[in-house]
Motif scaffolding. Structure first.
Motif, short mmCIF file in Angstrom:
data_model
loop_
_atom_site.label_atom_id
_atom_site.label_comp_id
_atom_site.label_asym_id
_atom_site.label_seq_id
_atom_site.Cartn_x
_atom_site.Cartn_y
_atom_site.Cartn_z
N PRO A 222 17.07 40.91 69.50
CA PRO A 222 15.68 40.92 69.97
C PRO A 222 15.55 40.49 71.43
N ASP B 298 12.17 39.50 73.99
CA ASP B 298 10.71 39.36 74.06
C ASP B 298 10.10 40.48 74.87
N ASP C 243 10.55 45.91 66.65
CA ASP C 243 10.62 45.03 65.48
C ASP C 243 9.21 44.71 64.99
N LEU D 148 8.39 43.27 61.97
CA LEU D 148 8.49 42.45 60.76
C LEU D 148 7.18 41.75 60.38
N ASN D 149 6.44 41.28 61.36
CA ASN D 149 5.21 40.53 61.04
C ASN D 149 3.94 41.37 61.10
N ARG E 37 12.10 48.06 58.95
CA ARG E 37 11.63 46.98 59.84
C ARG E 37 11.59 47.42 61.30
N ALA F 200 4.33 38.60 67.47
CA ALA F 200 5.71 38.49 66.99
C ALA F 200 6.49 39.79 67.20
N ASN G 101 8.71 42.48 68.97
CA ASN G 101 9.62 42.53 70.12
C ASN G 101 10.44 43.81 70.11
#
Ligand SMILES: *C1O[C@H](CO)[C@@H](O)[C@H](O)[C@H]1NC(C)=O
Ligand SMILES: *[C@@H]1O[C@H](CO)[C@@H](O)[C@H](O)[C@H]1NC(C)=O
Ligand SMILES: *[C@@H]1O[C@H](CO)[C@@H](O)[C@H](O)[C@H]1NC(C)=O
Ligand SMILES: *[C@@H]1O[C@H](CO)[C@@H](O)[C@H](O)[C@H]1NC(C)=O
Ligand SMILES: *[C@@H]1O[C@H](CO)[C@@H](O)[C@H](O)[C@H]1NC(C)=O
Ligand SMILES: *[C@@H]1O[C@H](CO)[C@@H](O)[C@H](O)[C@H]1NC(C)=O
Ligand SMILES: *[C@@H]1O[C@H](CO)[C@@H](O)[C@H](O)[C@H]1NC(C)=O
Ligand SMILES: *[C@@H]1O[C@H](CO)[C@@H](O)[C@H](O)[C@H]1NC(C)=O
Ligand SMILES: *[C@@H]1O[C@H](CO)[C@@H](O)[C@H](O)[C@H]1NC(C)=O
Ligand SMILES: *[C@@H]1O[C@H](CO)[C@@H](O)[C@H](O)[C@H]1NC(C)=O
Length: 850
Positions: free
Chosen positions: A428, A430, A655, A657-658, A714, A742, A744
Motif C-alpha cells: 500500500p 497512501d 484498495d 477494503l473499507n 478487495r 482508508a 489507498n
C-alpha cells in the motif's frame, strides 16, 4: 470507423480480385489444421482485448509467445462495437484491428470468435441491449430480427478483417486462422424452439462469408457442414468428433468464473499440464487456454454477478504479471510438445501400448529410429507407477504424463514442477494530494509537506432527483425495461400517509417492510434514511426490514442495483429485475398493507451519473462540499480527490477494503464496479491455490479455492496508462456507506521467489533451479537454501534430515545481485555427504527481489 457497409462490400470484392497467388486457404482433415499446406499443432491462449488496455497488449502477447503459445484467441464483443444500430465503435480498448495487428507483428496466429453471442461473463453475453428492445426480437433462435442484426454484424467484422487483409487466406502474413460462429449452443438446441434450424442457419451464414479459413462452433458436437465442433472443459482428451474434423479444445479452463459470492478459484499447474498433455496424447491438435490473461471487466462490462477482476488464474495475472509457476511450467510443457510436433503430425496412426492397469503409452513414428515420440501417462489419481517401456524403466508420478521426444529420454513430466513460484504482494501507498495542474503549488504550501487530502463530497438525494420522475405507474415495473441498462440503478419511490391516531402509532407495533426482489442488490430508505440492505441472486429473495413511520407523509424509496446483466442461459434476456412485491407488515391486527400496486415513481440512475461528475470536464456540474471531516458510512455519496500518480512502475490496485459497494473512476475512466461482498466462511477453501492444493484427480471448480470469508475482490486494477504525472481525478460513488479515507493505491510487486527441484528432475542430468526477478530488479537476499532433504513450501521451507552446509554460499555466489540465475542441482555444485543409493536430493531456495 463509420464507413458504410456498402463501401466495405465493394472493398472486399476488389480485394478478393487482388489477392495474389501466394495466398492459401487454411484447411483441415481429421488430424489437424493445414496452414500454408503444412500441418500445425496449435497452442493458443485467450486474451480478450477490452479486458486490458492497448498499452498492455504488446507485452501480453509477447509474454504469451515467450510462454510457448503460437496463437491468441479472442471473442469479438458486439455490444462494445455496435453501440446503436449501425453506429460502430473501434476506439481505445475496442480497437480490434490494432489488437489483431499486434498479434500479427508478434508472428502469431489468431482465432477470432465472432460469436456474436459470446457469453464470456460479459454483460448480456455480448449482445447489445438495444436489440432486446426492438419489438418482436428473441435472441439465438429462428427470429428474423435477431438473424438480421447478427448477420449484419458478422458481415461487418468479416469485411473489416478482409479489408485489413488479416485472414491467413489473404496472404502469408494474415494471422486469422479460424473464426467462430455461435458459442456453447448445443445444450439449448432442445430448449429453444427451432434451435437446430437456427444453428444450421448460423453455420451456413458463416460459410457464406468466404473467409478462406475454417469456422468452428464450440460445444456443438454435430456442427453443420464443414463447421468444426469443439470442446470446452477442464479436460478434453475423450472428446470425439466426426473423423474428418480435427480435435480442437477451444477453452482449456485455467481457473473458474470469478463471482462476488464465491471464494477465488485456482487450478494447480500440474493438473493443467496433465490435461493438455493427455489431450495431445489422444490425438488433439488445437488447444486453447481459457484464459491465458483474464484481465479486468472495466466499466460496466462484467456479466451478472461476476467480479470486476477476470483474473481466471491464468498464466498471466490480471495486472499483466507472469504468474509463476503456472506460466513457467506450461512453457516447459510447450517446449516439450514442440520437440515432438513433426513426428506426431507426420505419423498416420500412433500405437497405443498397455504399460499398466491405469497407465497408457502412445508411440508415434518408428521405435527403431530417432524419429520416435512417446507419451507415457499414469492416470491413477493417487499412486505413482513404475512402468517398463522398450526395456527401460520409468517412474511416473500419479496423475501425470512423461514426454519422450526420442522414445528414450524423458524431457518433461507434467507433475514435476521445476519452475520458480513467486510471492506477489499488494504494497500500500497512501494517496498523496496533488495540484490540479502539474507545476502548480498545492494549497498554497509546499507539495512535499504532509498536506491532508482534500476530499470533496456530494450526497445524492434519495428517491426522485431532478425535475421529475422518469416514469409514474400504479405498480412495480421491471428494472431493465425502464433503464434499458443506461445505469445499474433504478429508484422506486412511493409514499404512505399516516394518521397520528393510528393504532400502530400508539401500541408500539414493530412494522417491517417486506420486499420480494430479484437480482442483485437492494437498499431501502424511509424519509431519506437508509433502512437496510440485501442481496438476491437469480431468485425471489424476500427481505424483512424493520421500519419506523412518522405521523404525516412518509416517503419510501427502494434503490435496486443490477451488478451486470446475465451472460448466458436459456432466454437470459427476459429475466426480470427489481422488487416484484412490497408489503408493510407487523400490524397488531395481523394484516399486511400491500404496496405493490401503489402509485410508484421511478428515476433512472444517480444524478451524478447523469451529470457525468466523474469526468474532469464536468465534475463541476454539481456543488461539492469540502467538509472539515470526511463523512463515513454515509449512503449514496460521491467522493472526489485530486492525487499524485503512485511512485514506481508496478501495476496499481485500488484498495477498497473499507468501502461497501459502488463504482470508481480515475480521470474519467471507469475502473469498474466494486463490492466488498464476502464469500461464505464455511465454504471449502485451501490455504494456497497452487502449493496448498493436490494437483491429482479430476479438477472441479470448488477444489482449490482460497479466501473463504474474505471479500471476494478487495483490489481493483487501475491501468498505469490512465494516470497523469499529477492532478489525477479519483471519483468514488458509494451506495451504502464506507470510509474513503482508508482507500489507498497498492502496488503489485513480486517480492520473493521460490524453487524446489529434485536432482532427478527431467531431463536427467540437467536438473536446474532457475530464478528470475522482474525486469530491472535483482536478487538482494537469499532467505533459504538447502541442498538435501528440505521440507515445507515457499515461505515455510525447513532443513531436513540431510542438509549440505555450503548450500547458502553456493546459491549466494550464483544469484546475489543478479536479475536471474541458474544453478545445476547436482554433485557438481553440492555435497551429498554420506547419503547414497536411492534417496533423491533436492535443492530448495527462497530469494527476495530488491
Ligand atoms: C485445459 O488445460 C489444462 C492445462 O492448463 C488441462 O489440464 C485441462 O485438461 C484442459 N482442459 C480443457 C477443457 O481444455
Ligand atoms: C479459398 O477459399 C475461398 C472462399 O471459401 C474460395 O473462394 C477460394 O477458391 C479458395 N482458394 C483456394 C486457393 O483454395
Ligand atoms: C528388449 O529386449 C528384448 C530381449 O532382450 C530384445 O529382443 C528387444 O530387441 C529389446 N527391445 C528394445 C526396443 O530394445
Ligand atoms: C417493457 O414493458 C412494456 C410495458 O409493460 C411491455 O409491453 C414490453 O413488452 C416490455 N419489453 C420488454 C423487452 O420486456
Ligand atoms: C417471483 O415472484 C413474483 C411474485 O410472486 C412472480 O410473479 C415471479 O414470477 C417470480 N419470479 C421467479 C423467477 O420466480
Ligand atoms: C389493520 O391495521 C391497519 C393499520 O392500522 C389498518 O390500516 C387496516 O385497515 C387494519 N385491517 C383490518 C382488517 O382491520
Ligand atoms: C401518482 O403520484 C404522482 C407523483 O406524486 C402524482 O403526480 C400522480 O397524480 C399520482 N397518480 C395517481 C393515479 O395517484
Ligand atoms: C456538465 O458541464 C459541462 C461543462 O459546463 C456542460 O458542457 C455539460 O453539458 C454538463 N453536462 C450535463 C450532463 O449536464
Ligand atoms: C491501505 O488501506 C487498507 C484498507 O483500508 C488499510 O488497512 C491500510 O492500513 C492502508 N495502508 C496504508 C499504508 O495506507
Ligand atoms: C527497465 O529499465 C530500462 C532502462 O532504464 C527502461 O527503459 C525500462 O522501461 C525498464 N523496465 C521496467 C519494466 O521498468
Amino acid at each position: 470507423m463509420k464507413t458504410t457497409l456498402s463501401v466495405f462490400l465493394l472493398l472486399s470484392f476488389l480485394l478478393s480480385m487482388m489477392v495474389g497467388v501466394s495466398s492459401k486457404n487454411v484447411t483441415y482433415d481429421g488430424r489437424s489444421l493445414f496452414i500454408n499446406d503444412r500441418r500445425h499443432l496449435i497452442i493458443s491462449g485467450s486474451i480478450h482485448y477490452p479486458r486490458s488496455t492497448p498499452e498492455m497488449w504488446s507485452e501480453l502477447v509477447r509474454l504469451a509467445k515467450e510462454g510457448g503459445a503460437n496463437t491468441i484467441k479472442t471473442y469479438v464483443f458486439w455490444n462494445g462495437h455496435e453501440i446503436k444500430p449501425g453506429v460502430y465503435n473501434f476506439e481505445g480498448r475496442f480497437d480490434l484491428v490494432k489488437f489483431v495487428r499486434i498479434v500479427q507483428e508478434a508472428g502469431m496466429f489468431l482465432i477470432l470468435r465472432i460469436g456474436p453471442f459470446v457469453a464470456g461473463e460479459w454483460n448480456f453475453g455480448g449482445i447489445p441491449v438495444w436489440l432486446h428492445f426492438i419489438p418482436g426480437t428473441s435472441f439465438r433462435t429462428e427470429n428474423d430480427n435477431f438473424k438480421y442484426y447478427m448477420e449484419k454484424f458478422m458481415t461487418y467484422i468479416v469485411n473489416l478483417m478482409k479489408q485489413e487483409k488479416l485472414f491467413a487466406s489473404q496472404g502469408e502474413k494474415g494471422p486469422i486462422i479460424m473464426t467462430q460462429v455461435e458459442n456453447e449452443f448445443e445444450y439449448l438446441e432442445q430448449i429453444y424452439p427451432e434451435g437446430k434450424k437456427y444453428v444450421n442457419w448460423a453455420g451456413e451464414m458463416a460459410i457464406s462469408q468466404h473467409t478462406g479459413v475454417p469456422w468452428i462452433m464450440c460445444r456443438e458436437s454435430d456442427a453443420p457442414g464443414p463447421v468444426i465442433g469443439t470442446c470446452n472443459d477442464f479436460y478434453c482428451d475423450d472428446f470425439q468428433l466426426a473423423s474428418d474434423k480435427p480435435k480442437i479444445w477451444t477453452e482449456n479452463w485455467t481457473g473458474w468464473l470469478p463471482t462476488y459470492w464465491a471464494p477465488n478459484y485456482h487450478r494447480p499447474s500440474g493438473d493443467s499440464a496433465f490435461a493438455v498433455a493427455r489431450f495431445f496424447q489422444k490425438g488433439g491438435s488445437v488447444v486453447n487456454y481459457y484464459m491465458y490473461h483474464g484481465g479486468t471487466n472495466f466499466g460496466r462490462t462484467g456479466g451478472g454477478g461476476f467480479t470486476t477482476s477476470y483474473d481466471f488464474d491464468g498464466p498471466i495475472d490480471e495486472y499483466g504479471l507472469v504468474r509463476f509457476p503456472k506460466w513457467g511450467h506450461l512453457k516447459e510443457l510447450h517446449e516439450a510438445i514442440k520437440l515432438c510436433e513433426n513426428v506426431i503430425l507426420n505419423t498416420e496412426q500412433p500405437t497405443n501400448i498397455a504399460i499398466g492397469p491405469s497407465q497408457e503409452g502412445t508411440v508415434w513414428g518408428d521405435p527403431s529410429s530417432k524419429n520416435c515420440v512417446a507419451f507415457l501417462a499414469n492416470y491413477d489419481n493417487t499412486n505413482d507407477a513404475t512402468v517398463v517401456f522398450q526395456n527401460a524403466s520409468y517412474d511416473i508420478p500419479a496423475w501425470s504424463v512423461s514426454i519422450l521426444p526420442d522414445c528414450k529420454n524423458v524431457v518433461f513430466n507434467t507433475a514435476k514442477v521445476s519452475s520458480q513460484s513467486s510471492v506477489v504482494e499488494m504494497v500500500p501507498e497512501d494517496l498523496k494530494p496533488s495540484p490540479e495542474k502539474c507545476g502548480e503549488v498545492q494549497f498554497g504550501g509546499d507539495s512535499s509537506s504532509n498536506n491532508p487530502l482534500k476530499w470533496e463530497v456530494f450526497v445524492e438525494k434519495t428517491g426522485i432527483w431532478g425535475e421529475e420522475a422518469d416514469l409514474v405507474y400504479n405498480g412495480l415495473v421491471d428494472q431493465l425495461n425502464v433503464t434499458k441498462d443506461a445505469s445499474d440503478y433504478l429508484w422506486y419511490t412511493t409514499s404512505i400517509d399516516v394518521d397520528a391516531n393510528e393504532e400502530f402509532m400508539k401500541d408500539g407495533s414493530q412494522l417491517a417492510l417486506a420486499i420480494q426482489f430479484q437480482s442483485h442488490h437492494l437498499h431501502a430508505f424511509v424519509n431519506g434514511e437508509l433502512l437496510n440492505k440485501g442481496n438476491a441472486v437469480g431468485e425471489n429473495a424476500t427481505l424483512r426490514i424493520p421500519i419506523a413511520l412518522k405521523a404525516g407523509r412518509n416517503e419510501i424509496s427502494v434503490l435496486n442495483s443490477i451488478v451486470g446483466l446475465p451472460s448466458a442461459g436459456a432466454f437470459f434476456e427476459w429475466i426480470n429485475y427489481g422488487p416484484s412485491n412490497v408489503k408493510l407488515e407487523g400490524f397488531s391486527n395481523g394484516t399486511a398493507m400491500d404496496l405493490s400496486t401503489s402509485n410508484w415513481s421511478y428515476k433512472i440512475g444517480m444524478e451524478g451519473e447523469k451529470l457525468e461528475i466523474y469526468k474532469p470536464e464536468s465534475t463541476g456540474n454539481v456543488t461539492w462540499n469540502v467538509p472539515s471531516e470526511v463523512p463515513k458510512m454515509q449512503p449514496v455519496t460521491w467522493y472526489k480527490v485530486i492525487v499524485e500518480e503512485p511512485s514506481g512502475d508496478e501495476p496499481i490496485g485500488l484498495d477498497m477494503l473499507n468501502m461497501g459497494k459502488g463504482s470508481a473512476w480515475l480521470n474519467g475512466q471507469q475502473i469498474g464496479r466494486y463490492w466488498l461482498q464476502r464469500s461464505g466462511e464455511h465454504e471449502q477453501c485451501v490455504s494456497h491455490g497452487e502449493e496448498g492444493c493436490d494437483y491429482r484427480g479430476y479438477m472441479y471448480p470448488e477444489k482449490c479455492r482460497t479466501g473463504c470469508g474474505e471479500p471476494t475482490q478487495r483490489w481493483y486494477h487501475i491501468p498505469r496508462s490512465w494516470f497523469k504525472p499529477c492532478g489525477n481525478l479519483l471519483v468514488i460513488f458509494e451506495e451504502e456507506g464506507g470510509d474513503p479515507t482508508a482507500i489507498n493505491f497498492s502496488k503489485r510487486r513480486t517480492s520473493r521467489l521460490c524453487a524446489s527441484v529434485a536432482e532427478d528432475h527431467p531431463p536427467l542430468g540437467q536438473a536446474m533451479v532457475h530464478l528470475r526477478c522482474p525486469e530491472n530488479r535483482s536478487i538482494d537476499n537469499i532467505l533459504f537454501a538447502s541442498f538435501g532433504t528440505p521440507t515445507g513450501n515457499c515461505g515455510s521451507f525447513k532443513v531436513g534430515d540431510y542438509h549440505d552446509v555450503n548450500s547458502l554460499s553456493v546459491v549466494e555466489k550464483a544469484c546475489l545481485w543478479k536479475n536471474e540465475c541458474a544453478i545445476q542441482v547436482s554433485e557438481a555444485n553440492f555435497n551429498k555427504g554420506g547419503f547414497t543409493g536411492s534417496t533423491k536430493m533436492r535443492l530448495a531456495v527462497e530469494a527476495a527481489c530488491g
